[in-house]
Scaffold this active site. Structure first.
Site, PDB file in Angstrom:
ATOM      1  N   GLU A   1       0.802  -1.218   0.000  1.00 47.07           N
ATOM      2  CA  GLU A   1       0.000   0.000   0.000  1.00 47.07           C
ATOM      3  C   GLU A   1       0.840   1.275   0.000  1.00 47.07           C
ATOM      4  OE1 GLU A   1      -3.969  -1.817   2.176  1.00 47.07           O
ATOM      5  OE2 GLU A   1      -2.420  -0.917   3.429  1.00 47.07           O
TER       6      GLU A   1
ATOM      7  N   ASP B   1     -11.605  -6.659  -2.567  1.00 54.20           N
ATOM      8  CA  ASP B   1     -12.515  -7.795  -2.429  1.00 54.20           C
ATOM      9  C   ASP B   1     -13.900  -7.269  -2.114  1.00 54.20           C
ATOM     10  OD1 ASP B   1     -12.796  -8.053   0.821  1.00 54.20           O
ATOM     11  OD2 ASP B   1     -10.778  -7.448   0.247  1.00 54.20           O
TER      12      ASP B   1
END
Length: 231
Positions: A12, A198
């Protein structure tokens, strides 16, 4: 004005880290801080570690040691808004905890004692994020509620409980509300930028592993454009 950027994992922060000029690295209590210039702006990029406590520790250290004027949290999340797909982005309007329950004492679900039920993101940063998103036409971006808890929402039953408690939730993850609470207590403006890796409750652990790089890349693209547009 220095800008603080926080991500939980290597994936990230690595894209933005690779773009920093004149980078200096500081490690405190397991948190990694990368000071440098990103497109001419002074930033402190922070790798916090995963979860609420790690995020709170890192945010506190970031604000105390490096004194940024504003904080942007970047990373991945599980999707709840039914119009979103993997890779789409949520800009926080506000942030709440989904795993806190002090309703026995008269608090709202998700509200920690002696604190607000929700932590509103800074309106100027939301505006900057939305303007940045409008220039990145290949990414779908919405504004919405992001909820936080120390739970990865792979279990459909747990995912449905969170959906019931927070029907307007757009995305769910594991750090944002902790970052928001610390910023609230320090009176530092913040915004959360999360791209979906997701869809909560739908074999999300498999999707997360597959699509985390895409989510991290998309969030990083938007964060960089936000920083380009900040004065």
């Amino acid at each position: 004005m220095k800008i603080g950027i926080i991500g939980a994992m290597d994936e990230e922060v690595s894209i933005l880290k690779a773009k920093l000029n004149n980078m200096e690295t500081t490690i405190i209590a397991g948190c990694e801080f990368y000071q440098g210039e990103l497109n001419g702006k002074q930033v402190i990029l922070t790798k916090s570690g995963i979860g609420k406590v790690a995020a709170a520790v890192a945010t506190t250290l970031l604000l105390e040691r490096f004194n940024p004027g504003q904080v942007i949290n970047t990373g991945s999340a599980g999707g709840y808004d039914t119009t979103l797909n993997v890779g789409d982005i949520v800009i926080s309007t506000e942030v709440r905890f989904h795993d806190v329950d002090l309703t026995a004492f008269g608090y709202e679900i998700g509200q920690m004692a002696q604190l607000p039920a929700a932590f509103p993101a800074d309106k100027n940063l939301i505006f900057a994020a939305q303007k940045a998103a409008e220039t990145i036409t290949h990414l779908k971006t919405i504004q919405g509620l992001i909820c936080t808890g120390d739970i990865f929402m792979a279990d459909p039953t747990k995912a449905e409980i969170a959906r019931h408690n927070f029907p307007t939730m757009a995305a769910c993850e594991m750090e944002a509300a902790a970052i928001a609470q610390v910023c609230y207590q320090f009176k530092v403006p913040f915004v959360i930028i999360r791209s979906l890796s997701d869809i909560a409750g739908k074999k999300s652990e498999l999707s997360f592993e597959q699509y985390l790089p895409i989510a991290a890349k998309n969030a990083s693209i938007l964060v960089e454009e936000i920083i380009n547009n900040l004065n």
